[in-house]
Scaffold this motif. Structure first.
Motif, PDB file in Angstrom:
ATOM      1  N   ARG A  51      44.058  -6.658  63.257  1.00 24.76           N
ATOM      2  CA  ARG A  51      43.877  -8.083  63.525  1.00 24.76           C
ATOM      3  C   ARG A  51      43.961  -8.369  65.026  1.00 24.76           C
ATOM      4  NH1 ARG A  51      48.026 -12.446  61.100  1.00 24.76           N
ATOM      5  NH2 ARG A  51      49.263 -11.638  62.797  1.00 24.76           N
ATOM      6  N   GLN A  74      44.626  -6.593  47.965  1.00 24.13           N
ATOM      7  CA  GLN A  74      45.547  -7.706  48.212  1.00 24.13           C
ATOM      8  C   GLN A  74      46.678  -7.181  49.093  1.00 24.13           C
ATOM      9  OE1 GLN A  74      48.717  -9.151  46.695  1.00 24.13           O
ATOM     10  NE2 GLN A  74      48.265 -10.967  47.901  1.00 24.13           N
ATOM     11  N   ILE A  75      47.124  -7.983  50.054  1.00 22.32           N
ATOM     12  CA  ILE A  75      48.012  -7.425  51.076  1.00 22.32           C
ATOM     13  C   ILE A  75      49.379  -6.995  50.550  1.00 22.32           C
ATOM     14  CG2 ILE A  75      46.922  -8.485  53.104  1.00 22.32           C
ATOM     15  CD1 ILE A  75      48.931 -10.740  52.902  1.00 22.32           C
ATOM     16  N   PHE A  86      40.596   0.000  52.270  1.00 18.79           N
ATOM     17  CA  PHE A  86      41.523  -0.960  51.661  1.00 18.79           C
ATOM     18  C   PHE A  86      41.116  -2.401  51.916  1.00 18.79           C
ATOM     19  CE2 PHE A  86      43.764   2.942  52.381  1.00 18.79           C
ATOM     20  CZ  PHE A  86      44.528   3.100  51.244  1.00 18.79           C
ATOM     21  N   TRP A 103      54.101 -11.354  52.677  1.00 16.84           N
ATOM     22  CA  TRP A 103      53.023 -10.439  52.276  1.00 16.84           C
ATOM     23  C   TRP A 103      52.554 -10.694  50.852  1.00 16.84           C
ATOM     24  CZ3 TRP A 103      50.277  -7.761  55.690  1.00 16.84           C
ATOM     25  CH2 TRP A 103      50.828  -7.609  56.967  1.00 16.84           C
ATOM     26  N   ASP A 104      53.177 -11.614  50.119  1.00 13.44           N
ATOM     27  CA  ASP A 104      52.689 -11.994  48.802  1.00 13.44           C
ATOM     28  C   ASP A 104      51.622 -13.082  48.887  1.00 13.44           C
ATOM     29  OD1 ASP A 104      54.155 -10.276  47.209  1.00 13.44           O
ATOM     30  OD2 ASP A 104      55.936 -11.543  47.338  1.00 13.44           O
ATOM     31  N   SER A 133      51.212  -0.465  51.581  1.00 11.94           N
ATOM     32  CA  SER A 133      52.518   0.043  51.984  1.00 11.94           C
ATOM     33  C   SER A 133      52.886  -0.564  53.339  1.00 11.94           C
ATOM     34  CB  SER A 133      52.478   1.561  52.072  1.00 11.94           C
ATOM     35  OG  SER A 133      51.691   1.957  53.168  1.00 11.94           O
ATOM     36  N   VAL A 181      55.936 -12.571  58.186  1.00 12.77           N
ATOM     37  CA  VAL A 181      55.017 -13.264  57.270  1.00 12.77           C
ATOM     38  C   VAL A 181      55.321 -12.889  55.829  1.00 12.77           C
ATOM     39  CG1 VAL A 181      53.198 -13.268  58.999  1.00 12.77           C
ATOM     40  CG2 VAL A 181      53.204 -11.510  57.234  1.00 12.77           C
ATOM     41  N   PHE A 193      47.876  -5.454  60.739  1.00 12.24           N
ATOM     42  CA  PHE A 193      48.259  -6.328  61.853  1.00 12.24           C
ATOM     43  C   PHE A 193      47.648  -5.834  63.164  1.00 12.24           C
ATOM     44  CE2 PHE A 193      52.240  -9.149  61.151  1.00 12.24           C
ATOM     45  CZ  PHE A 193      51.495  -9.939  60.309  1.00 12.24           C
ATOM     46  N   GLN A 229      50.684   0.601  56.071  1.00 10.20           N
ATOM     47  CA  GLN A 229      49.333   0.039  55.979  1.00 10.20           C
ATOM     48  C   GLN A 229      49.312  -1.416  56.434  1.00 10.20           C
ATOM     49  OE1 GLN A 229      48.777   0.889  51.831  1.00 10.20           O
ATOM     50  NE2 GLN A 229      47.592   2.736  52.252  1.00 10.20           N
ATOM     51  N   ASP A 285      40.577 -10.271  55.047  1.00  9.35           N
ATOM     52  CA  ASP A 285      40.768 -11.672  55.412  1.00  9.35           C
ATOM     53  C   ASP A 285      41.836 -11.808  56.514  1.00  9.35           C
ATOM     54  OD1 ASP A 285      39.869 -14.292  54.924  1.00  9.35           O
ATOM     55  OD2 ASP A 285      41.758 -14.742  53.901  1.00  9.35           O
ATOM     56  N   VAL A 286      42.902 -11.023  56.405  1.00  6.95           N
ATOM     57  CA  VAL A 286      43.954 -11.082  57.426  1.00  6.95           C
ATOM     58  C   VAL A 286      43.391 -10.640  58.778  1.00  6.95           C
ATOM     59  CG1 VAL A 286      46.148 -10.082  58.173  1.00  6.95           C
ATOM     60  CG2 VAL A 286      45.860 -10.799  55.813  1.00  6.95           C
ATOM     61  N   GLN A 340      49.775  -5.261  48.026  1.00  4.15           N
ATOM     62  CA  GLN A 340      49.587  -3.938  47.439  1.00  4.15           C
ATOM     63  C   GLN A 340      49.482  -2.845  48.499  1.00  4.15           C
ATOM     64  OE1 GLN A 340      47.893  -3.916  43.763  1.00  4.15           O
ATOM     65  NE2 GLN A 340      49.220  -5.696  43.748  1.00  4.15           N
TER      66      GLN A 340
END
Lengths: 386, 244
Positions: free
Chosen positions: B151, B135-136, B131, B87-88, B140, B85, B148, B143, B95-96, B138
C-alpha cells in the motif's frame, strides 16, 4: 391493501434504508452505542423544536434535534479526552442527562403539547398517514414520507460521493490523516447524518427502536460478507425485509408496528448469528470439530509413520497408547481407512503409499507453516470431507 | 552531503501536558535507510506521527524538502503499525493496497483501472499477488505486513515512514521486506523505520537515530552505532558488536 397500509410500509422501508447506511459504518467503527446515545439525547431538541414549530415534521425541528445529536457526540468526546473516564462511561453520563431534560420539558408542558413520552420512545407509525403534506391544496402524501425520503436521498448522495473517504477513515484513521482526508470531518459528517436520520426515523419508530434499525441489520450483514459494498446492500435488504414483515406481524397480532419490526430484526439477526456460512455459531462449532478431527488424524498418521514396531501399531494399542477414548479412535481410524490412508491386516495398522505421502507433506506443512500448502493437500487427497 | 529530505526543528509533543518528545532537532538526508531506535515509550511512533501531521506538536516545525508537510503529502508514504487497524474489516488485500492511491486522487474522485493496475504491481512486488482477493483477516501477520508495504509502494513516494514493519513477522518475510526497503534506497528514496531489534541495525540500515524522549544521536550507522550511544539511550550497558 389500502393506501394507508401501503404508505406505512413505504415509510417503514425508507426509514430502514436510511438507518442501515450510517448503521453499517457505526458498526464497523465500533460506535454502535453512540447511536443509542444520539437517539435519546435528541429528545430535548425535538421538544424545543416542537414548542417553536408545533409540527413534528418541520425541517427546523429536525435540524434542531440533529444539532442536539452532534452536541452529544462532542460532549462524549470532550469528557473522554480528559482521560478521567472511559468512552462508555462518558456515553452513559451524557445521554441520560440530555434525555431527562427532554422528559422534564414534556412533563412541564404536558397540557399545551401533543407530545407524550410513549410516542417519543416507541413512535407511532400507524398515525403517519394522517398527517398529509398539502402543496397548493393538493394532497401529495404523508409528511413523514417526504421527510424520510429527503433524508434518504441526501444520505445516498453523500454515501456515493464519499464512499472512498468513509471506507479509508473507518479502516485506517492514521493513513486517512496522513493522506489529507481529515478523519474529524468524516467523523462529524457521519455523526450529522446519523443524527438527522435518527430524528427523521424518530417519528416513525421512536427513540429506542431506531437503534435497532441502525445496528441489527448491519450486525447481521457483517456476519455474512467480507465486502463492504455487499455488507451495505445486505444491511439494507435486512432492514427493508424486517420493516415490511414487521408491519404484517403487527397487523396480524394487532400490536405496535415499531415493536413488531424490531422483533423481526431480532429474529433476522438470530438466524444469521446461528446459520451464517462461515462466521455463524454453528459453522464455527462445526469447523472446530473438524479441526479437532484433522489434528487427531494427523497425530495418528504421524504415530504410524514414526513406529515400525508391530506392538505400536496394533488396533487396540492405539486406544491405550494415544490415550483417546474408543469413540474418537474409531472415528479417526474410519476416516483414515475411508481416505485410503491406512490398511489393517490382522489388527495391525500400516500406512498406505498415499498415507505415507500425505504424512510427509503434512510434516512439511507444519514445519514451514505455509497456508497455501495445506490447501493443496486437501485437494490432492480429497480429505476431511466425511 | 545530500539534500535534506526531512527536517525537524525544536519539535516538542505532549500528551496531557506531559512531554513525550522534547525539543527534537533532526535532519534526515535524502537516500538513507534510517532506523529510529529507543526503548518503549521513547516517542518513536510519536515522532513519525508528528512529522506526518497525525499528531499536533505543542512546539516546533517539520519540513519535507523545505516545505511544510501539508504541501508535500504526495511525496510521503506511511506504513502504520499493523495493530493500529481492525483486520476483520470487510475488505480484500487488493482493496487495502488501492487505498494507497487515494491520496493522489483527492476527495470524491474514485480509483479506476490505472489505480488498480498500480495496486496489482505493488502486490506482485511484495509477493502477494496470489492473495489479492483474500479477505484481510484470512492473511497471516507477515502477509498483512506485506499488504501494508504494498500500500505504501503504490503511493510511489519519495520518503517512506514505517512504524515497526518487522513486528510479528517470520524470518522469511523480514528478509523479503528489508530487500524491498534496500531496493527503495537504491532507487534514491528515503526510508525511515521505527525498529526494535538492535542486532540487525548494522546489517539492515545505513543511518540511525537514537531516541529517548530527547534525541540522543543521529548519523551514519558505522560512525555512531556504538555502545556509548546505546547506553545513553537505553540507560544500561549495551554491548553490540558491529559487523563491518
Amino acid at each position: 391493501m389500502s393506501n394507508a397500509q401501503l404508505e406505512i410500509q413505504l415509510i417503514a422501508s425508507l426509514v430502514a434504508v436510511a438507518c442501515a447506511i450510517p448503521g453499517t459504518f457505526l458498526v464497523l467503527r465500533k460506535m454502535a452505542m453512540i447511536s443509542d446515545a444520539i437517539s435519546h439525547s435528541i429528545l430535548p431538541g425535538i421538544v424545543i423544536g416542537f414548542f417553536i414549530t408545533q409540527d413534528l415534521n418541520s425541517p427546523i425541528l429536525i435540524l434542531l434535534a440533529a444539532l442536539t445529536g452532534i452536541i452529544t457526540v462532542v460532549l462524549v468526546e470532550y469528557i473522554q479526552k480528559t482521560g478521567l473516564v472511559k468512552e462508555d462511561t462518558a456515553i452513559g453520563l451524557v445521554f441520560p442527562a440530555l434525555f431527562s431534560i427532554g422528559v422534564i420539558l414534556i412533563a412541564k408542558n404536558a397540557n399545551d403539547v401533543h407530545l407524550d413520552v410513549d410516542a417519543v420512545l416507541l413512535g407511532e407509525l400507524a398515525f403517519a398517514p394522517f398527517d398529509r403534506l398539502l402543496i397548493g391544496g393538493t394532497d401529495v402524501g404523508p409528511k413523514s414520507l417526504w421527510v424520510i425520503g429527503t433524508i434518504l436521498l441526501v444520505t445516498i448522495a453523500l454515501l456515493i460521493l464519499f464512499f472512498k473517504e468513509l471506507k479509508l477513515s473507518t479502516f485506517d484513521k492514521g493513513l486517512a490523516a496522513s493522506l489529507g482526508f481529515s478523519p474529524a470531518i468524516i467523523h462529524y459528517g457521519l455523526m450529522s447524518v446519523s443524527s438527522i436520520t435518527t430524528v427523521g426515523a424518530f417519528d416513525a419508530v421512536g427513540a429506542i427502536l431506531v437503534v435497532a434499525l441502525m445496528i441489527a441489520p448491519a450486525a447481521a450483514a457483517y456476519l455474512l460478507t467480507t465486502d463492504l459494498k455487499k455488507m451495505l446492500a445486505l444491511a439494507i435488504t435486512f432492514g427493508v425485509f424486517s420493516a415490511i414483515l414487521g408491519y404484517w406481524v403487527a397487523h396480524w397480532l394487532d400490536a405496535s408496528i415499531a415493536g413488531s419490526i424490531t422483533t423481526v430484526l431480532g429474529f433476522v439477526f438470530l438466524l444469521v448469528y446461528l446459520f451464517a456460512p462461515s462466521k455463524g455459531i454453528i459453522a464455527v462449532m462445526y469447523r472446530e470439530k473438524q479441526q479437532r478431527t484433522e489434528v487427531s488424524l494427523l497425530t495418528f498418521l504421524l504415530h504410524l509413520k514414526n513406529h515400525d514396531e508391530i506392538e505400536e501399531r496394533h488396533v487396540n494399542h492405539l486406544n491405550e497408547h494415544i490415550n483417546w477414548q474408543k469413540v474418537r479412535s474409531k472415528t479417526v481410524l474410519e476416516l483414515a481407512l475411508k481416505n485410503n490412508m491406512i490398511h489393517i491386516e490382522n489388527n495391525i495398522v500400516s500406512l498406505t503409499k498415499k498415507g505415507n505421502n500425505f504424512t510427509s507433506k503434512a510434516i512439511n506443512y507444519i514445519i514451514t507453516n505455509e497456508d497455501t500448502q495445506i490447501e493443496d493437500m486437501k485437494d490432492d487427497f480429497f480429505l476431511f470431507r466425511g | 552531503m545530500n539534500k535534506i529530505a526531512v527536517k525537524v526543528d525544536d519539535l516538542t509533543v505532549a500528551y496531557n501536558y506531559k512531554p513525550v518528545l522534547w525539543d527534537i532537532d533532526l535532519k534526515i538526508p535524502e537516500g538513507v535507510l534510517m532506523a529510529i531506535v529507543g526503548p518503549n515509550g521513547a516517542g518513536k511512533s510519536t515522532l513519525i506521527k508528528s512529522i506526518l501531521g497525525i499528531l499536533k506538536p505543542i512546539a516546533g516545525s517539520v519540513s519535507i524538502y523545505g516545505k511544510p508537510y501539508e504541501k508535500q503529502r504526495q511525496l510521503v508514504a506511511y506504513v502504520p503499525q499493523k495493530g493500529s487497524v481492525d483486520w476483520d474489516f470487510p475488505t480484500t488485500a487488493l482493496d487495502v493496497v488501492m487505498m494507497g492511491t487515494y491520496g493522489s486522487l483527492g476527495w470524491i474522485k474514485r480509483p479506476g483501472q490505472k489505480e488498480k493496475k498500480a495496486a496489482l504491481e505493488a502486490l506482485e512486488k511484495v509477493g502477494m499477488l496470489a492473495f489479492k482477493n483474500r479477505q484481510i483477516s484470512q492473511l497471516s501477520g507477515g502477509q498483512q505486513q506485506r499488504i501494508f508495504l504494498a500500500r505504501a509502494l503504490v503511493q510511489n513516494a519519495s520518503i517512506y515512514f514505517m512504524d515497526e514493519p518487522f513486528q510479528g513477522v517470520d524470518a522469511t518475510t523480514e528478509i523479503a521486506i528489508i530487500n524491498i526497503l534496500k531496493e527503495l534506497r537504491k532507487a534514491g528514496k528515503t526510508v525511515i523505520v521505527v525498529h526494535h531489534d538492535l542486532q540487525t541495525v548494522p546489517e539492515y540500515f545505513d543511518w540511525v537515530t537514537f531516541l529517548n524522549v530527547k534525541k540522543i544521536a543521529t548519523g551514519p550507522v558505522r560512525d555512531i552505532f556504538n555502545d556509548d550511544n546505546l547506553t545513553k539511550t537505553y540507560g544500561i550497558n549495551y554491548q553490540v558488536s558491529i559487523q563491518e
